[in-house]
Design a protein around this motif. Structure first.
Motif, PDB file in Angstrom:
ATOM      1  N   LEU A 121      47.209  35.162  47.875  1.00 46.56           N
ATOM      2  CA  LEU A 121      47.827  36.209  47.059  1.00 46.56           C
ATOM      3  C   LEU A 121      46.746  37.159  46.578  1.00 46.56           C
ATOM      4  N   ALA A 124      45.886  40.574  41.576  1.00 43.75           N
ATOM      5  CA  ALA A 124      46.795  41.064  40.547  1.00 43.75           C
ATOM      6  C   ALA A 124      48.093  40.270  40.544  1.00 43.75           C
ATOM      7  N   SER A 125      48.323  39.455  41.574  1.00 43.23           N
ATOM      8  CA  SER A 125      49.571  38.719  41.685  1.00 43.23           C
ATOM      9  C   SER A 125      49.414  37.259  41.295  1.00 43.23           C
ATOM     10  N   PRO A 178      54.025  36.889  42.721  1.00 44.37           N
ATOM     11  CA  PRO A 178      53.566  37.045  44.103  1.00 44.37           C
ATOM     12  C   PRO A 178      53.589  38.500  44.542  1.00 44.37           C
ATOM     13  N   LYS A 179      52.615  38.880  45.285  1.00 44.41           N
ATOM     14  CA  LYS A 179      52.493  40.258  45.779  1.00 44.41           C
ATOM     15  C   LYS A 179      51.352  40.319  46.766  1.00 44.41           C
ATOM     16  N   PRO A 180      51.520  41.113  47.824  1.00 42.12           N
ATOM     17  CA  PRO A 180      50.534  41.008  48.901  1.00 42.12           C
ATOM     18  C   PRO A 180      49.192  41.661  48.635  1.00 42.12           C
ATOM     19  N   THR A 181      49.189  42.821  48.080  1.00 41.98           N
ATOM     20  CA  THR A 181      47.958  43.579  48.113  1.00 41.98           C
ATOM     21  C   THR A 181      46.944  43.031  47.140  1.00 41.98           C
TER      22      THR A 181
END
Lengths: 277, 369
Positions: A121, A124-125, A178-181
């Motif tokens: 991840l 930031a996530s 959850p977040k990709p970048t």
């Protein structure tokens, strides 16, 4: 507000620590691995040196932990959330596009005394658990050169210079985000001419554990207070300004730019109106 | 100072100007510069657009840009990565299973993240407005003449297809006006039934007119090339395009060998140009009223290139000035070189000759605009 306070203090700490890679004692509460089960230990491998600090409380994300531990973070201009520089390194990257895969900040998680695992991840996530270790390593994705610091048994006395401990517990987010970048899980695809210090495996000085005595890892810290420890929330010192961005000189720039846009737009409106009539 | 005679500026010049402005816009996320570029494009369109049906389409591109910004903001609130520290809107967040990690459904909305999303949406909207400006300023049918002759068949098909919709809209307007003059101001479904047939007939008639005009000038005829040469031309063009694609990939990906980058791209471009030249040798088309390329055209293209160059220079010298400062939130900068370049891009609104106006009472222009 509390996050702002921690960031201000983090910036102040970064100002003190920016010159030397590891200055034990400049900001005593943060310049070592965390004690007990609260706080997130942050290990940053700069290639030539390694810095280990503690983010107090329960930071809401890996990025917040990095900042709360006193590291200054600059994000990629076109990819908010993607860490570009930590404490000004690497200075050669303009931080406009995402860094190349051979020279970026790789992001790792670990348990105390465990082993590094590459984060799936973005920083930031991911919400690091209190008592865990976060690792940052510059290069082509290799793990930090020093192992995650082991658990400490003796609770260190908090620094005496602390003026006023804030009793507010950290407003911890209940769920993972959850977040990709971010964090370096994305491969940069931009051609970059030169990247200095591309070799991630420098001679890492493991001297960071000087203050934290590594005890046996089995002992459980008995003094971990369940009532939300106040952490090492040192109140902002002499209000060191946060990162000095080239952000213009405030309202004057805004007014000038707005007036310029309004002028051209009114010219367009006038031309359109004259054509219609 | 004498005013130049009204004439249409070369469409390729408008496209060069618009692409330069779009390149300048794509380098920045500074809302002041983005809005300035949008105002400049609007000013030039308002001052120098023609009177053809597609010249009125600029407003549609502006609406499209607004829709893009709105969609970007909604998507940010729904699934975006919410960065920042200034809480704007506390929202619940759905917990997704681990295999869906990477999607943040809902969650607190922060001012910084929302502003960042809005600025990115604005950038795309302004780029689209630049392309819309080129469409409004340049007559696509006139642009067809400037294409290399080998591409005329493809170009003719594209031109006919892109000009169908505006022509249809114009036909509807004309038929409705004619019916209103006869006292039939019907609206609703019954009016549609009465209008549809004349519109269809009108559109067909104009298409036939366009086809006849193009045929008389040599478009749409297959050349007299022997079969072997046609095969050679096709092979050269295909290999050239493939090399272009590989070369572009090599240029963009730093990890590929150097040989796959710029050299392959250059070779591919050269092969493509050779294929176009080979294919165009046997196509003969004539031009009625050729568009001249004079000082105004050079000025127009130069203004667009200057805008792009100014912004690129700012990006080299002080890249932070091109960004919206989000962390910490601040006022965007106003880099003087970038502003000067964008204002220079507004010069064609004053220095190019005015477009020819149709005589009053005359119906809109014929198939060649």
């Amino acid at each position: 507000m509390r996050r702002l306070v921690t960031r201000l203090s983090a910036a102040a700490a970064a100002a003190g620590l920016a010159t030397a890679g590891l200055v034990a004692g400049a900001v005593p509460a943060q310049a070592a691995a965390c004690t007990g089960t609260s706080g997130v230990t942050v290990v940053v491998d700069f290639g030539s040196s390694t810095s280990i600090r503690c983010a107090p409380g329960d930071p809401s994300s890996g990025l917040a932990a990095l900042q709360a531990a006193g590291f200054s973070v600059k994000q990629v201009q076109r990819q908010p959330g993607f860490v570009c520089r930590i404490d000004g390194a690497p200075a050669s990257d303009p931080c406009v596009n995402t860094p190349p895969t051979s020279a970026y900040w790789a992001y790792f998680h670990a348990a105390r005394g465990g082993s590094w695992s590459y984060s799936s991840l973005g920083a930031a996530s991911y919400d690091p658990k209190p008592g865990s270790v976060e690792g940052w390593s510059f290069g082509s994705g290799a793990a930090p050169g020093s192992a995650p610091p082991a658990k400490t048994s003796t609770p260190r006395s908090t620094p005496t210079t602390k003026p006023k401990p804030k009793p507010t517990p950290a407003p911890s987010k209940p769920t993972a985000r959850p977040k990709p970048t971010g964090g370096g899980s994305t491969a940069g695809s931009t051609p970059r001419g030169t990247t200095s210090a591309a070799a991630p495996t420098g001679s890492t000085a493991p001297s960071a554990s000087a203050t934290a005595s590594p005890g046996p890892s089995s002992t459980v810290d008995p003094t971990a207070s369940p009532s939300g420890t106040p952490g090492d929330d040192s109140t902002p010192l002499a209000a060191a300004p946060t990162s000095t961005e080239a952000g213009g000189s405030g309202a004057g720039t805004l007014v000038a730019g707005g007036a310029l846009v309004a002028l051209v737009a009114s010219g367009a409106g006038f031309a359109a109106w004259r054509r219609r009539s | 100072m004498t005013r130049p005679l009204p004439r249409a500026v070369h469409p390729a010049a408008w496209w060069g100007w618009a692409v330069g402005l779009a390149v300048a816009v794509s380098t920045t996320s500074n809302p002041l510069l983005l809005l300035l570029a949008l105002a400049v494009a609007s000013l030039v369109v308002a001052a120098r657009r023609g009177s053809s049906p597609w010249a009125r389409a600029f407003r549609l591109y502006l609406w499209l840009g607004l829709a893009i910004i709105v969609v970007r903001l909604v998507l940010h609130v729904l699934v975006g990565l919410k960065l920042g520290s200034t809480l704007l809107l506390p929202l619940p967040e759905a917990t997704l299973p681990s295999w869906a990690a990477g999607i943040q459904l809902g969650g607190d909305v922060y001012l910084e993240g929302l502003l960042g999303a809005a600025v990115l949406g604005l950038r795309l909207a302004v780029i689209i407005a630049c392309i819309g400006a080129a469409n409004a300023l340049a007559n696509p049918k006139r642009l067809l003449r400037s294409l290399p002759s080998a591409l005329h068949e493809v170009g003719a098909a594209v031109i006919v297809s892109v000009s169908v919709a505006p022509q249809l809209a114009e036909s509807v307007q004309r038929v409705r006006r004619a019916r209103q003059l006869r006292g039939d101001a019907g609206r609703g479904l019954r009016a549609v039934r009465r209008i549809a047939l004349p519109v269809l007939e009108d559109t067909l008639e104009r298409s036939l007119l366009l086809a006849a005009a193009m045929d008389s000038r040599g478009y749409g005829r297959s050349g007299a090339a022997p079969a072997r040469e046609r095969r050679l031309t096709g092979a050269v063009a295909l290999v050239g395009l493939l090399a272009c694609a590989i070369g572009l990939y090599g240029v963009l990906d730093a990890s590929t060998p150097v040989l796959l980058g710029t050299p392959t791209l250059v070779a591919g471009l050269a092969l493509s140009a050779l294929g176009l030249w080979l294919g165009g040798r046997h196509v003969r088309t004539s031009t009625y009223r050729p568009d001249p390329w004079r000082g105004a055209e050079w000025l127009t293209v130069g203004c667009g290139v200057a805008a792009a160059a100014g912004m690129t220079l700012v990006g080299r010298l002080s890249p932070d000035a091109l960004a919206m400062p989000l962390e910490p939130l601040g006022v965007p900068a106003l880099p003087i070189v970038g502003v000067a370049g964008l204002l220079g891009a507004a010069l064609p609104a004053f220095l190019t000759p005015e477009p020819p106006r149709p005589a009053p009472g005359w119906p809109s222009a014929g198939p060649w605009g």
